[in-house]
Write an enzyme that holds these catalytic residues in place. Sequence first.
Site, PDB file in Angstrom:
ATOM      1  N   GLN A  63       8.978  -5.934  -5.899  1.00  0.00           N
ATOM      2  CA  GLN A  63       8.430  -5.736  -7.524  1.00  0.00           C
ATOM      3  C   GLN A  63       9.446  -4.739  -8.157  1.00  0.00           C
ATOM      4  OE1 GLN A  63       4.874  -3.708  -5.394  1.00  0.00           O
ATOM      5  NE2 GLN A  63       5.035  -2.437  -7.181  1.00  0.00           N
ATOM      6  N   CYS A  69       2.286  -4.761  -8.142  1.00  0.00           N
ATOM      7  CA  CYS A  69       1.875  -5.259  -6.823  1.00  0.00           C
ATOM      8  C   CYS A  69       0.857  -6.232  -6.607  1.00  0.00           C
ATOM      9  CB  CYS A  69       1.725  -3.649  -5.760  1.00  0.00           C
ATOM     10  SG  CYS A  69       0.288  -2.891  -6.319  1.00  0.00           S
ATOM     11  N   HIS A 363      -2.581   0.651  -4.229  1.00  0.00           N
ATOM     12  CA  HIS A 363      -1.561  -0.223  -4.051  1.00  0.00           C
ATOM     13  C   HIS A 363      -2.131  -1.568  -3.443  1.00  0.00           C
ATOM     14  CE1 HIS A 363       2.587  -1.786  -3.452  1.00  0.00           C
ATOM     15  NE2 HIS A 363       2.276  -1.771  -1.915  1.00  0.00           N
ATOM     16  N   ASN A 384       4.163  -6.652   2.468  1.00  0.00           N
ATOM     17  CA  ASN A 384       4.339  -5.674   1.192  1.00  0.00           C
ATOM     18  C   ASN A 384       5.436  -6.153   0.014  1.00  0.00           C
ATOM     19  OD1 ASN A 384       4.090  -3.540  -0.556  1.00  0.00           O
ATOM     20  ND2 ASN A 384       4.902  -1.945   1.240  1.00  0.00           N
TER      21      ASN A 384
END
Length: 442
Positions: A63, A69, A363, A384
């Site tokens: 990102q 996110c 997040h 992630n």
Amino acid sequence: MQPITSAQLAQWDERYQASPERRLATLALSKSELNSVAFVSSSAGALRHKFSIDIKTMEVTDQKSSGRCWLFAATNVLRERIAQEKNLEAFELSQSYLAFWDKFERCNYLLESILETASLPTDDRTVMHLLATGVHDGGQWDMFANIVRKYGIVPKDAFGETWQSSNTRQMNAVLNRALKVAAVRLRGMVAASAPEADIQAEKENTLGKVYAFLCSCYGEPPKHFNFEYVDKEHEYHIEKGYTPLTFRDRYVGGLLDEIVSIIHAPTADKPAHRTFTIRLLGNVVGGRAIRHLNLTMDEFKSAIIRQLEAGKVVWFGSDVGHFGERTTGLWDDASFDFELLSGLELSISKADALDYGLSAMDHAMVITGVNLEDGKPNRWKIENSWGDKNGEKGYYICSDSWFDQYVYQAAVEREYLGELAGLYEQEPIVLEPWDPMGTLAD
């Protein structure tokens, strides 16, 4: 109010001087980061990247310097299903396309909220919250679903990244300045009893300028495109004549209607098995309201595990600001002993952390695996969106105890809720805009 006295200072200084632990901590902290000194390597070493359920997924995304996110995590969930159908080794959906429309829609949502509260003074808590929050990158699952329902999706090579889409701080600052200028005008018009048509015309004038500015930052979103891809056998394919909506219909179908948001919020004002929404939180005016079903942690985990067992990854939101080590890709409360290092009392319940503003979701990522021991999870595998330089090529791990304390939301298909699925249809309890369940993942 009681002032600090000289006698107290002398007593505390004497206590510090007499403590070998405090003096040793002083030596350690004078040249080292607090996280590094508190790190418990033996606990961290026990969290191995081995999982009894481990869904094979593609390379991680990045990102960059943006708070997208939640969009990266959501598109990473969808891309796995498309890639499986098309036998693809690598594939991404355009996060920039969704971010463009989210930001544009959210500007309208904010201006409509400003008009809705225009009779209130600027120091009213709701007005202050709206003005302080403004429009930024973060979001929640239902906001993603609303954008996809209205605007569809496109592959990343149909609408790629720009400098501004990947580095959003200055763009957001300019945008929010313009929105506050617009808020001054709109509130002034309401105070002067201007006709509703004139007020809406002023709002539309602002939105037209916002649209042009966003096109300058992102590029103009595509109206038509071809889907080109090369499969794992290195064969080229092209599917012509898509629009963002027809591409969504072909590759997502009704999936978004089957996915619901579940939360674990064990505060006194949020009983389990009830649904909640947040006043003045959203992005698409006329879209579906955000709705969360609050579950016990055992129920919350069970739904996630059932979806993983079916071979489907899970979008989730957590607070990654606690007990984390980015280089190794680790979140684990047992791997840091801040109480021993600091001499301070730091333990707090999840409910109190929410109520006292210590923790909230910040997040969003994707759960791609879990290790079960005697049927119970002890660690979780996480995809992630911070690139592949840290962790296991961008894949992270969290302990189950960290999961208990810092995971707040997940998006699961209804069927994996079992007999609890019907609870989602309840009329939701309305929470205030500043409630911790209204925080946005970025």
